[in-house]
Scaffold this motif. Structure first.
Motif, PDB file in Angstrom:
ATOM      1  N   LEU A 147       0.809  -1.218   0.000  1.00 29.45           N
ATOM      2  CA  LEU A 147       0.000   0.000   0.000  1.00 29.45           C
ATOM      3  C   LEU A 147       0.844   1.270   0.000  1.00 29.45           C
ATOM      4  O   LEU A 147       0.330   2.354  -0.292  1.00 29.45           O
ATOM      5  CB  LEU A 147      -0.947  -0.005   1.203  1.00 29.45           C
ATOM      6  CG  LEU A 147      -2.058  -1.061   1.154  1.00 29.45           C
ATOM      7  CD1 LEU A 147      -2.811  -1.106   2.481  1.00 29.45           C
ATOM      8  CD2 LEU A 147      -3.021  -0.770   0.010  1.00 29.45           C
ATOM      9  N   SER A 148       2.123   1.149   0.297  1.00 34.99           N
ATOM     10  CA  SER A 148       3.001   2.317   0.262  1.00 34.99           C
ATOM     11  C   SER A 148       3.353   2.723  -1.169  1.00 34.99           C
ATOM     12  O   SER A 148       3.836   3.826  -1.412  1.00 34.99           O
ATOM     13  CB  SER A 148       4.288   2.040   1.050  1.00 34.99           C
ATOM     14  OG  SER A 148       5.109   1.088   0.365  1.00 34.99           O
ATOM     15  N   LYS A 149       3.103   1.842  -2.133  1.00 36.08           N
ATOM     16  CA  LYS A 149       3.403   2.129  -3.531  1.00 36.08           C
ATOM     17  C   LYS A 149       2.288   2.986  -4.135  1.00 36.08           C
ATOM     18  O   LYS A 149       1.169   3.053  -3.616  1.00 36.08           O
ATOM     19  CB  LYS A 149       3.546   0.817  -4.318  1.00 36.08           C
ATOM     20  CG  LYS A 149       4.636  -0.107  -3.800  1.00 36.08           C
ATOM     21  CD  LYS A 149       4.724  -1.380  -4.625  1.00 36.08           C
ATOM     22  CE  LYS A 149       5.736  -2.363  -4.028  1.00 36.08           C
ATOM     23  NZ  LYS A 149       7.094  -1.788  -3.998  1.00 36.08           N
ATOM     24  N   SER A 150       2.592   3.618  -5.241  1.00 37.17           N
ATOM     25  CA  SER A 150       1.579   4.416  -5.920  1.00 37.17           C
ATOM     26  C   SER A 150       0.501   3.515  -6.504  1.00 37.17           C
ATOM     27  O   SER A 150       0.712   2.305  -6.690  1.00 37.17           O
ATOM     28  CB  SER A 150       2.222   5.238  -7.041  1.00 37.17           C
ATOM     29  OG  SER A 150       2.635   4.387  -8.106  1.00 37.17           O
ATOM     30  N   ILE A 151      -0.643   4.102  -6.809  1.00 33.28           N
ATOM     31  CA  ILE A 151      -1.735   3.323  -7.402  1.00 33.28           C
ATOM     32  C   ILE A 151      -1.304   2.725  -8.734  1.00 33.28           C
ATOM     33  O   ILE A 151      -1.610   1.568  -9.033  1.00 33.28           O
ATOM     34  CB  ILE A 151      -2.987   4.210  -7.555  1.00 33.28           C
ATOM     35  CG1 ILE A 151      -3.621   4.425  -6.178  1.00 33.28           C
ATOM     36  CG2 ILE A 151      -3.999   3.576  -8.515  1.00 33.28           C
ATOM     37  CD1 ILE A 151      -4.822   5.336  -6.175  1.00 33.28           C
TER      38      ILE A 151
END
Length: 243
Positions: A147-151
């Motif tokens: 979830l820390s990554k971009s969409i």
């Protein structure tokens, strides 16, 4: 009893518009007068996090949430459960949908009978590789990192994982990807229930067994990759309905 409907394995996605249309028609017609609608996992083909609701390209999630919310305004209780594809569904989505997020497994009283509800993937214990992946993906550390990554990054990663999953699944014997009979018996005994409802395996059927001196039943829900359908309780014996 009030009409109660169970579905699972809809696998809604922007790549399957025909199935999406069937789903919205189902909400407006088949489920319109239901007292409760339970979605036992894999509502979506994938769910990369609730922040996708407000992101560009998150229109399907918003439309699904709005459809559930409308059903709720008509008096239905809407309950969602994580599947193996959408285990990142969270409270933000449920708030938008007016839905309750259920634990897996969960025991609910359905038609006066304590009934065990589960997605079903945890019962596929013969698929050792999948169970290892399941434990990893459900861990707080893996989810926090993902979830820390971009969409955009998440969507790309999910696309890669889906391709890998398809290839791996095709290489496995069918019996490995089905539930383990002992795991089913253990879960029924642990929760002291006679009825179980689950999805995941895409093998809709009613299985009956004798366990602990009692007659027990296991209902397997249809997936929406092919014909689609649902399990309905409506004052009589439960029945599987196919579109």
């Amino acid at each position: 009893m009030a009409r109660v409907i169970f579905v699972s394995d809809l696998h809604l996605s922007r790549e399957r518009p025909a199935t999406n249309e069937i789903f919205f028609r189902f909400l407006a017609e088949k489920a319109r007068d239901a007292a409760a609608l339970y979605v036992l996992g894999d509502l979506f083909e994938y769910w990369i996090g609730d922040d996708d609701l407000v992101a560009e390209g998150g229109d399907l999630g918003r439309e699904v949430a709005a459809g559930f919310a409308e059903l709720g305004r008509r008096g239905a209780r809407v309950c969602l459960m994580h599947g193996n594809r959408d285990f990142l569904m969270g409270e933000r989505l449920c708030a938008a949908a007016g839905a309750t997020l259920l634990d897996d497994p969960m025991v609910e009283e359905i038609g006066g009978e304590r009934t065990l509800l589960t997605h079903g993937d945890a019962l596929c214990t013969d698929d050792v590789d999948y169970q290892k992946w399941r434990a990893t993906a459900r861990s707080e550390a893996w989810q926090r990192q993902f979830l820390s990554k971009s969409i955009a990054e998440r969507r790309q990663l999910v696309g890669q994982m889906r391709e890998t999953s398809r290839a791996v699944t095709r290489s496995k014997p069918p019996e490995i990807t089905d539930v383990n009979a002992q795991a089913v018996r253990d879960l029924l005994l642990r929760h002291r229930v006679r009825r179980m409802i689950h999805g995941h395996t895409h093998r809709p059927a009613l299985h009956e067994m004798r366990l602990g001196g009692r007659n027990c039943e296991r209902w397997v829900l249809p997936d929406w990759y092919s014909t689609g359908g649902y399990l309905e309780f409506d004052g009589a014996e439960p029945r599987l309905v196919f579109f």
